[in-house]
Design an enzyme around this catalytic site. Structure first.
Site, PDB file in Angstrom:
ATOM      1  N   HIS A  45       0.826  -1.204   0.000  1.00 51.88           N
ATOM      2  CA  HIS A  45       0.000   0.000   0.000  1.00 51.88           C
ATOM      3  C   HIS A  45       0.859   1.254   0.000  1.00 51.88           C
ATOM      4  O   HIS A  45       1.994   1.258   0.478  1.00 51.88           O
ATOM      5  CB  HIS A  45      -0.967   0.007   1.187  1.00 51.88           C
ATOM      6  CG  HIS A  45      -0.302  -0.091   2.528  1.00 51.88           C
ATOM      7  ND1 HIS A  45       0.346   0.958   3.118  1.00 51.88           N
ATOM      8  CD2 HIS A  45      -0.200  -1.127   3.401  1.00 51.88           C
ATOM      9  CE1 HIS A  45       0.817   0.595   4.292  1.00 51.88           C
ATOM     10  NE2 HIS A  45       0.513  -0.676   4.488  1.00 51.88           N
ATOM     11  N   ASP A  50      -5.684   3.677   8.950  1.00 50.07           N
ATOM     12  CA  ASP A  50      -5.995   2.929  10.166  1.00 50.07           C
ATOM     13  C   ASP A  50      -7.259   2.100   9.975  1.00 50.07           C
ATOM     14  O   ASP A  50      -8.087   2.403   9.101  1.00 50.07           O
ATOM     15  CB  ASP A  50      -6.193   3.894  11.336  1.00 50.07           C
ATOM     16  CG  ASP A  50      -4.912   4.612  11.728  1.00 50.07           C
ATOM     17  OD1 ASP A  50      -3.824   4.071  11.453  1.00 50.07           O
ATOM     18  OD2 ASP A  50      -5.010   5.717  12.304  1.00 50.07           O
ATOM     19  N   TYR A  78      -9.324  14.563   3.096  1.00 51.76           N
ATOM     20  CA  TYR A  78     -10.086  13.724   4.012  1.00 51.76           C
ATOM     21  C   TYR A  78     -11.427  14.367   4.367  1.00 51.76           C
ATOM     22  O   TYR A  78     -11.543  15.597   4.442  1.00 51.76           O
ATOM     23  CB  TYR A  78      -9.333  13.525   5.327  1.00 51.76           C
ATOM     24  CG  TYR A  78      -8.019  12.782   5.219  1.00 51.76           C
ATOM     25  CD1 TYR A  78      -7.969  11.388   5.285  1.00 51.76           C
ATOM     26  CD2 TYR A  78      -6.822  13.487   5.080  1.00 51.76           C
ATOM     27  CE1 TYR A  78      -6.757  10.722   5.208  1.00 51.76           C
ATOM     28  CE2 TYR A  78      -5.604  12.818   5.005  1.00 51.76           C
ATOM     29  CZ  TYR A  78      -5.585  11.436   5.060  1.00 51.76           C
ATOM     30  OH  TYR A  78      -4.385  10.778   4.987  1.00 51.76           O
ATOM     31  N   ASP A  92      -8.289   8.716  18.867  1.00 50.02           N
ATOM     32  CA  ASP A  92      -9.516   8.459  18.118  1.00 50.02           C
ATOM     33  C   ASP A  92     -10.486   7.673  18.993  1.00 50.02           C
ATOM     34  O   ASP A  92     -10.167   7.271  20.116  1.00 50.02           O
ATOM     35  CB  ASP A  92      -9.241   7.756  16.785  1.00 50.02           C
ATOM     36  CG  ASP A  92      -8.606   6.376  16.945  1.00 50.02           C
ATOM     37  OD1 ASP A  92      -8.922   5.670  17.919  1.00 50.02           O
ATOM     38  OD2 ASP A  92      -7.776   6.005  16.080  1.00 50.02           O
ATOM     39  N   TYR A 181      -0.948  13.868  10.540  1.00 52.99           N
ATOM     40  CA  TYR A 181      -1.799  12.973  11.324  1.00 52.99           C
ATOM     41  C   TYR A 181      -3.106  13.702  11.612  1.00 52.99           C
ATOM     42  O   TYR A 181      -3.132  14.670  12.372  1.00 52.99           O
ATOM     43  CB  TYR A 181      -1.122  12.573  12.635  1.00 52.99           C
ATOM     44  CG  TYR A 181      -0.029  11.545  12.454  1.00 52.99           C
ATOM     45  CD1 TYR A 181      -0.337  10.184  12.385  1.00 52.99           C
ATOM     46  CD2 TYR A 181       1.299  11.927  12.346  1.00 52.99           C
ATOM     47  CE1 TYR A 181       0.658   9.236  12.213  1.00 52.99           C
ATOM     48  CE2 TYR A 181       2.304  10.985  12.166  1.00 52.99           C
ATOM     49  CZ  TYR A 181       1.972   9.643  12.105  1.00 52.99           C
ATOM     50  OH  TYR A 181       2.964   8.705  11.918  1.00 52.99           O
ATOM     51  N   ARG A 183      -5.613  12.532  13.245  1.00 49.37           N
ATOM     52  CA  ARG A 183      -5.944  12.298  14.663  1.00 49.37           C
ATOM     53  C   ARG A 183      -5.306  13.369  15.548  1.00 49.37           C
ATOM     54  O   ARG A 183      -5.920  13.859  16.497  1.00 49.37           O
ATOM     55  CB  ARG A 183      -5.435  10.926  15.104  1.00 49.37           C
ATOM     56  CG  ARG A 183      -6.262   9.754  14.600  1.00 49.37           C
ATOM     57  CD  ARG A 183      -5.643   8.452  15.056  1.00 49.37           C
ATOM     58  NE  ARG A 183      -4.362   8.176  14.413  1.00 49.37           N
ATOM     59  CZ  ARG A 183      -3.330   7.606  15.011  1.00 49.37           C
ATOM     60  NH1 ARG A 183      -3.399   7.297  16.292  1.00 49.37           N
ATOM     61  NH2 ARG A 183      -2.222   7.370  14.335  1.00 49.37           N
ATOM     62  N   LEU A 202     -13.189   8.772   9.696  1.00 51.74           N
ATOM     63  CA  LEU A 202     -12.226   9.335   8.747  1.00 51.74           C
ATOM     64  C   LEU A 202     -12.386   8.635   7.406  1.00 51.74           C
ATOM     65  O   LEU A 202     -12.442   7.409   7.341  1.00 51.74           O
ATOM     66  CB  LEU A 202     -10.791   9.148   9.246  1.00 51.74           C
ATOM     67  CG  LEU A 202      -9.685   9.698   8.329  1.00 51.74           C
ATOM     68  CD1 LEU A 202      -9.725  11.224   8.319  1.00 51.74           C
ATOM     69  CD2 LEU A 202      -8.312   9.213   8.774  1.00 51.74           C
TER      70      LEU A 202
END
Length: 307
Positions: A45, A50, A78, A92, A181, A183, A202
């Site tokens: 990937h 996550d 996002y 999270d 990030y 988060r 997300l």
């Protein structure tokens, strides 16, 4: 619009498959399912999502795995949901709650607080992350209750907008640089507001030039759907890189891993960290880079390609 080629012989696939990852599996698990379904030997990937996250997960196939590093630098977009009044160890909703409190902030206060996070900012990477220390991911230390000192990193938030609000939840649109990030962005926003916040949903909608609208759903792929529309050849995936075409002698030399000399005219007069290098017959030989030399520039192999 990218002109994609049909996927015919899975074992010889070399390129990029755009997958719409569902909530639940890890990115590594998605890669394993793609490898099994398409019967490819190599896959990886390009940018972790996550388990809590869904959306675009570009997966490099075959020789495309050698080009992953040139796709990871891309900016990302996002759709984010955050829940105010909560703080967790993972930043999270999936983590253990470490604090709760009342939410006494208005929509206007949230909008005002967002002004502090646009443009270049510094972020402290979370302990629950895949960053490594002494060869060990930080999340393994975190699971053992160990908190290590980390240095902040510079990232950039290109666009940050509040698109939904119903206390205690807010929906954001985020366009950010690599290494951001989300988060941490949510956590820092919660601290700024004085009530705490965790990321509760997300979804990644784009990665560089690639959009989730062109991706294939993982469940559909595993059910046998044709992935052709979501597949890009290696050349298509790296279309943002400049090209250099070598003559017959230089092609042979370069194909064996040796550097070749180029004039300033052949390199537009400047060095480049990444170039697509073609042989005289048009075959893609490698990803290369150019460095300045006494006589012009030297073209060096970064990653050879066996296509």
């Amino acid at each position: 619009m990218v002109n994609r080629l049909p996927v015919e012989h899975h074992a010889s696939l070399h390129g990029l498959l755009l997958v719409d990852k569902p909530v639940g599996p890890t990115s590594a698990r998605v890669v394993a399912k793609v490898k099994r379904q398409l019967r490819v030997k190599k896959a990886g990937h390009c940018g972790t999502l996550d388990p809590l996250a869904s959306g675009l997960l570009p997966i490099a196939l075959g020789e495309g795995t050698k080009a992953s590093q040139f796709l990871l630098d891309a900016d990302k977009r996002y759709e984010v949901e955050l829940t105010l009044g909560l703080t967790s160890d993972t930043l999270d909703i999936s983590g253990a709650l470490v604090d709760t409190g009342p939410v006494e902030v208005s929509e206007a206060e949230v909008r005002s607080a967002l002004d502090n996070f646009r443009g270049p900012i510094e972020q402290l990477p979370p302990m629950f992350s895949a960053l490594k220390r002494d060869g060990k991911p930080l999340y393994e230390y975190a699971r053992d209750g160990i908190v290590l000192e980390r240095s902040t990193r510079a990232v950039e938030i290109f666009h940050l907008e509040l698109v939904g609000w119903e206390t205690p939840r807010a929906q954001l649109f985020v366009h950010c640089s690599k290494g951001t990030y989300v988060r941490t962005l949510v956590h820092d926003l919660g601290q700024r507001l004085g009530c705490g916040a965790v990321m509760s949903q997300l979804r990644r909608t784009s990665c560089g030039p690639f959009s989730v609208e062109g991706a294939i759903a993982l469940d559909a792929l595993c059910a046998g759907a044709d992935p052709s529309a979501a597949f890009l050849t290696l050349e298509q995936a790296l279309a943002h890189l400049e090209e250099v075409v070598l003559g017959p002698e230089a092609s042979l030399r370069f194909a064996h891993g040796n550097p070749v000399a180029l004039t300033a005219e052949e390199t537009c007069g400047r060095a480049a960290d990444a170039l697509l290098v073609r042989g005289h017959e048009g075959r893609l030989l490698a990803i290369g880079r150019t460095v300045a030399s006494d006589d012009g520039f030297e073209l060096q192999v970064v990653r050879g390609l066996n296509l």
